[in-house]
Structure formats: C-alpha cells, structure tokens
Design a protein around this motif. Structure first.
Motif, PDB file in Angstrom:
ATOM      1  N   ASP A 173      -1.483   5.329   8.185  1.00 15.22           N
ATOM      2  CA  ASP A 173      -1.139   4.962   6.817  1.00 15.22           C
ATOM      3  C   ASP A 173      -0.383   6.070   6.092  1.00 15.22           C
ATOM      4  N   ALA A 174       0.146   7.026   6.835  1.00  9.62           N
ATOM      5  CA  ALA A 174       0.799   8.185   6.224  1.00  9.62           C
ATOM      6  C   ALA A 174       2.315   8.077   6.293  1.00  9.62           C
ATOM      7  N   GLU A 175       2.971   8.646   5.300  1.00 10.92           N
ATOM      8  CA  GLU A 175       4.418   8.817   5.362  1.00 10.92           C
ATOM      9  C   GLU A 175       4.746   9.848   6.433  1.00 10.92           C
ATOM     10  N   LEU A 176       3.944  10.899   6.488  1.00  5.89           N
ATOM     11  CA  LEU A 176       4.028  11.886   7.563  1.00  5.89           C
ATOM     12  C   LEU A 176       2.690  12.591   7.650  1.00  5.89           C
ATOM     13  N   LEU A 177       2.453  13.241   8.782  1.00  4.40           N
ATOM     14  CA  LEU A 177       1.235  13.993   9.028  1.00  4.40           C
ATOM     15  C   LEU A 177       1.593  15.455   9.222  1.00  4.40           C
ATOM     16  N   ALA A 178       0.970  16.344   8.451  1.00  2.00           N
ATOM     17  CA  ALA A 178       1.187  17.789   8.593  1.00  2.00           C
ATOM     18  C   ALA A 178      -0.024  18.414   9.272  1.00  2.00           C
ATOM     19  N   LEU A 179       0.228  19.292  10.226  1.00  2.00           N
ATOM     20  CA  LEU A 179      -0.826  19.982  10.959  1.00  2.00           C
ATOM     21  C   LEU A 179      -0.525  21.471  11.009  1.00  2.00           C
ATOM     22  N   GLY A 180      -1.575  22.263  11.048  1.00  2.00           N
ATOM     23  CA  GLY A 180      -1.389  23.695  11.227  1.00  2.00           C
ATOM     24  C   GLY A 180      -1.134  24.028  12.675  1.00  2.00           C
ATOM     25  N   SER A 181      -0.471  25.136  12.903  1.00  8.30           N
ATOM     26  CA  SER A 181      -0.213  25.604  14.259  1.00  8.30           C
ATOM     27  C   SER A 181      -0.807  26.990  14.429  1.00  8.30           C
ATOM     28  N   MET A 189       0.833  -1.199   0.000  1.00 11.20           N
ATOM     29  CA  MET A 189       0.000   0.000   0.000  1.00 11.20           C
ATOM     30  C   MET A 189       0.870   1.254   0.000  1.00 11.20           C
ATOM     31  N   THR A 190       0.590   2.190  -0.923  1.00  8.86           N
ATOM     32  CA  THR A 190       1.355   3.423  -1.020  1.00  8.86           C
ATOM     33  C   THR A 190       0.990   4.367   0.113  1.00  8.86           C
ATOM     34  N   ARG A 191       1.982   4.816   0.847  1.00 10.94           N
ATOM     35  CA  ARG A 191       1.725   5.791   1.903  1.00 10.94           C
ATOM     36  C   ARG A 191       1.431   7.150   1.281  1.00 10.94           C
ATOM     37  N   THR A 192       0.820   8.009   2.045  1.00  8.81           N
ATOM     38  CA  THR A 192       0.469   9.341   1.582  1.00  8.81           C
ATOM     39  C   THR A 192       1.118  10.397   2.457  1.00  8.81           C
ATOM     40  N   ILE A 193       1.167  11.615   1.924  1.00  8.78           N
ATOM     41  CA  ILE A 193       1.452  12.783   2.749  1.00  8.78           C
ATOM     42  C   ILE A 193       0.090  13.292   3.201  1.00  8.78           C
ATOM     43  N   THR A 194      -0.186  13.197   4.485  1.00 12.73           N
ATOM     44  CA  THR A 194      -1.517  13.485   5.011  1.00 12.73           C
ATOM     45  C   THR A 194      -1.489  14.804   5.775  1.00 12.73           C
ATOM     46  N   VAL A 195      -2.541  15.593   5.594  1.00  9.77           N
ATOM     47  CA  VAL A 195      -2.639  16.864   6.312  1.00  9.77           C
ATOM     48  C   VAL A 195      -4.010  16.961   6.953  1.00  9.77           C
ATOM     49  N   GLY A 196      -4.039  17.380   8.209  1.00  8.99           N
ATOM     50  CA  GLY A 196      -5.291  17.581   8.930  1.00  8.99           C
ATOM     51  C   GLY A 196      -5.763  19.014   8.790  1.00  8.99           C
ATOM     52  N   LEU A 197      -7.021  19.188   8.383  1.00 14.12           N
ATOM     53  CA  LEU A 197      -7.575  20.510   8.126  1.00 14.12           C
ATOM     54  C   LEU A 197      -8.651  20.866   9.146  1.00 14.12           C
ATOM     55  N   ASP A 198      -8.682  22.153   9.550  1.00 15.74           N
ATOM     56  CA  ASP A 198      -9.768  22.640  10.400  1.00 15.74           C
ATOM     57  C   ASP A 198     -10.310  23.974   9.898  1.00 15.74           C
ATOM     58  N   GLY A 199      -9.847  24.408   8.727  1.00 15.66           N
ATOM     59  CA  GLY A 199     -10.314  25.660   8.150  1.00 15.66           C
ATOM     60  C   GLY A 199      -9.516  26.880   8.546  1.00 15.66           C
ATOM     61  N   SER A 200      -8.584  26.760   9.465  1.00 21.66           N
ATOM     62  CA  SER A 200      -7.789  27.899   9.908  1.00 21.66           C
ATOM     63  C   SER A 200      -6.720  28.235   8.869  1.00 21.66           C
ATOM     64  N   PRO A 201      -6.211  29.476   8.854  1.00 22.95           N
ATOM     65  CA  PRO A 201      -5.110  29.818   7.946  1.00 22.95           C
ATOM     66  C   PRO A 201      -3.892  28.916   8.131  1.00 22.95           C
ATOM     67  N   ALA A 202      -3.635  28.513   9.375  1.00 19.77           N
ATOM     68  CA  ALA A 202      -2.485  27.644   9.623  1.00 19.77           C
ATOM     69  C   ALA A 202      -2.673  26.277   8.985  1.00 19.77           C
ATOM     70  N   LEU A 234     -15.148  22.224   3.358  1.00 19.29           N
ATOM     71  CA  LEU A 234     -13.763  22.548   3.693  1.00 19.29           C
ATOM     72  C   LEU A 234     -12.794  21.763   2.828  1.00 19.29           C
ATOM     73  N   LEU A 235     -13.026  20.464   2.689  1.00 18.39           N
ATOM     74  CA  LEU A 235     -12.135  19.626   1.892  1.00 18.39           C
ATOM     75  C   LEU A 235     -12.180  20.020   0.420  1.00 18.39           C
ATOM     76  N   ALA A 236     -13.366  20.326  -0.091  1.00 14.14           N
ATOM     77  CA  ALA A 236     -13.491  20.721  -1.496  1.00 14.14           C
ATOM     78  C   ALA A 236     -12.737  22.019  -1.772  1.00 14.14           C
ATOM     79  N   GLN A 237     -12.862  22.979  -0.860  1.00 13.25           N
ATOM     80  CA  GLN A 237     -12.168  24.253  -1.038  1.00 13.25           C
ATOM     81  C   GLN A 237     -10.648  24.067  -0.972  1.00 13.25           C
ATOM     82  N   ALA A 238     -10.184  23.253  -0.022  1.00 13.96           N
ATOM     83  CA  ALA A 238      -8.745  23.014   0.100  1.00 13.96           C
ATOM     84  C   ALA A 238      -8.210  22.263  -1.116  1.00 13.96           C
ATOM     85  N   ARG A 239      -8.979  21.298  -1.591  1.00  9.06           N
ATOM     86  CA  ARG A 239      -8.552  20.538  -2.772  1.00  9.06           C
ATOM     87  C   ARG A 239      -8.437  21.446  -3.994  1.00  9.06           C
TER      88      ARG A 239
END
Length: 306
Positions: free
Chosen positions: A105-113, A1-14, A69-74
């Motif tokens: 299942d992610a290669e890494l997880l990116a989060l806003g601060s 299974m191919t890992r992904t670069i995963t990012v968690g979104l909450d709508g904030s600028p960060a 939110l996901l549609a706008q970010a995409r």
C-alpha cells in the motif's frame, strides 16, 4: 486509498537515516509517512562462540520494544518536520515478509542499509536484500548519511541551486536498449520535485572491430553519433513532459555500474531499474544494480518493472 511513504525500522542508525529521508520525501510528495517495524525476532539456534541455545524474548517484550522504537522515531521525525502526518504500525511477523506486506500500500518503501564496510562496501543486509529482490513497489535504500540532500526553495532555479547551494543531482542509470517508462518517470519526477538537475548515464559496449587495440576512427565516430541519437530519441518525450528539469546525458564506454558508483559520491539520489523475473536460484537483481547497491554512497532507488 491514499498511498504512503513507508519506512522499515530496526533501530539502527541507517534505518533512522531512512526515516529522515522518507519524511522529506513525504513532504515533497504531499503524502503521509508510515513508520513500520516487525516484532517477531528470530535468533540463531546456537550462539557462535559458545554453541549454546540463544533465548528468544517473549512476544510481549518484543512488541513493547517495537512500540518504543516507533515512538522514538515518530518523535524524532515529528520534531524535525512539524505538520507532517505520521502513522506507525508494529507488525507481527518476520521482517522481510512483514515489510513486503507493508509495501503493498506504499508509494515507495525506504529501508536502511549497512553503509560502506572497510573491506567491501556492502550496502545490503539479508532483510533488505530479500525485500528488494521481491518487492513490486519502488524501494529506496539509505545508508547512515555522510551527506544529506540540501533543501532549496521551490522557486529557485536549477542553475541557482547548483551554483549557490551545491544541490546535488538526481542520477539515472538508463538501459538504452530496454528503456522502461516507470524507471525514467521516477527519475524525472524526483529531479522535478527537488528542483535538481537530472544526470543520465548509459553504458554501451565496444564492438569487436579492433585494430591494434583501438577502434577505427570512422566507426568510432559513427557509433558515438548513433548512441547520442538514440539517447535523444528516448529522452525527448520526457523532457517535453518535464520542461523545467535540466538534463545532462552521458554515454560511457563499458558497464554503467562503475560510473554510477562514482556519481553516487555527489548525488542526491541514484535511480535504477530491476526486472521482475526469477533467477535459477533466488530472485534476480541484475549485475549493474547489484554492483551499485554494494558500493553506492547516495540513497539508491530501485524501480521494479516487467
């Protein structure tokens, strides 16, 4: 299974800055990007000002909001980086456990601060802190950017990039007494993919052999040579593995935290480690990593290890 670069979104600028950072990382690693958000909101029992109960939106409205939110970010990310494979996923559940599950299942997880506040410069919100303290995958925390990583053609040399475009270094906070392969490899790999210089910072403690508040000259010279020799020994196999990466190693007297924070003002990425262990109360992050996370400007990659 191919890992992904995963990012968690909450709508904030960060979190949108984290999505932009993750999209570039996905291209650097030739991996798909996965945008995720949790849609179960948990409101406080009472509004602080009125003491009245705070209503929680119905689940269908929460899910619809997550989908928007996901549609706008995409759309935002896709316009900037055509050709990048982008997957989206709205996950039912509270944010911290949902993101921890997504990270498996992610290669890494990116989060806003939160970014730097006027008072203390805190980077972390409660969700980011909870995820960081428990996640076994690398976690990168990204603030709403004041500066981004500059693009550079892959054939451009490190010296050309540094001299002509001002491309920023990758900075590694190295624990020389307990060096970890996963942390060092992540930093070298990040520098290699960016055609950037790797700057390594190690803090060491003065011995209790003073006279008049100063180290004896002979002892001082001997300890400096010893630390430099140990640094060279630790880094040698990695420099052989990544011969194209230009390395600058720095051994500083005192804790490394302050020096890493200072370095973050003109760095592309700061890389530090976090040991997988539980503290007496809550999860353990470590004082150097904690200080860096609260005050750094550049994205911070925290690599968990045993």
């Amino acid at each position: 299974m191919t890992r992904t670069i995963t990012v968690g979104l909450d709508g904030s600028p960060a979190s949108l800055a984290a999505a932009d950072w993750a999209a570039r990382e996905a291209q650097l690693r030739d991996l798909p990007l996965r945008l995720v958000t949790a849609w179960e909101w948990q409101a406080p029992a009472f509004a602080p000002a009125t003491g009245l109960a705070v209503p929680v939106p119905p689940s269908d409205l929460q899910q619809a909001s997550a989908q928007r939110l996901l549609a706008q970010a995409r759309s935002r990310v896709g316009e900037a980086r055509p050709g990048l494979r982008i997957d989206t996923d709205e996950i039912p559940g509270l944010p911290a456990p949902a993101l921890l599950k997504a990270a498996e299942d992610a290669e890494l997880l990116a989060l806003g601060s939160r970014g730097l506040s006027k008072v203390a410069g805190f980077l972390l919100g409660s969700v980011s802190h909870a995820v960081l303290a428990s996640c076994e995958r690398p976690v990168v925390l990204v603030r709403a950017a004041e500066h981004g990583e500059e693009e550079a053609p892959p054939e451009t040399s490190v010296r050309e990039v540094s001299a002509v475009t001002g491309h920023r270094d990758v900075v590694l906070g190295l624990d020389l007494h307990k060096p970890n392969d996963a942390v060092i490899d992540f930093a070298f790999d990040a520098a290699s993919r960016r055609t950037a210089r790797l700057r390594i910072i190690h803090g060491w403690t003065l011995p209790p052999y003073y006279y008049g508040g100063a180290l004896m000259p002979d002892l001082n010279d001997g300890m400096v040579k010893q630390v430099r020799s140990e640094l060279s020994d630790v880094l040698r196999p990695w420099q052989e593995r990544y011969p194209a990466v230009e390395v600058s190693a720095q051994a500083t007297v005192g804790g490394a935290g302050r020096h890493l924070v200072d370095a973050s003002y003109d760095a592309a990425l700061i890389v530090v480690g976090r040991r997988n262990r539980r503290a007496t109360v809550g999860a353990h992050i470590g004082p150097v990593t904690q200080a860096l996370l609260h005050h750094a400007v550049a994205p911070v990659a925290v690599i968990s290890h045993d």
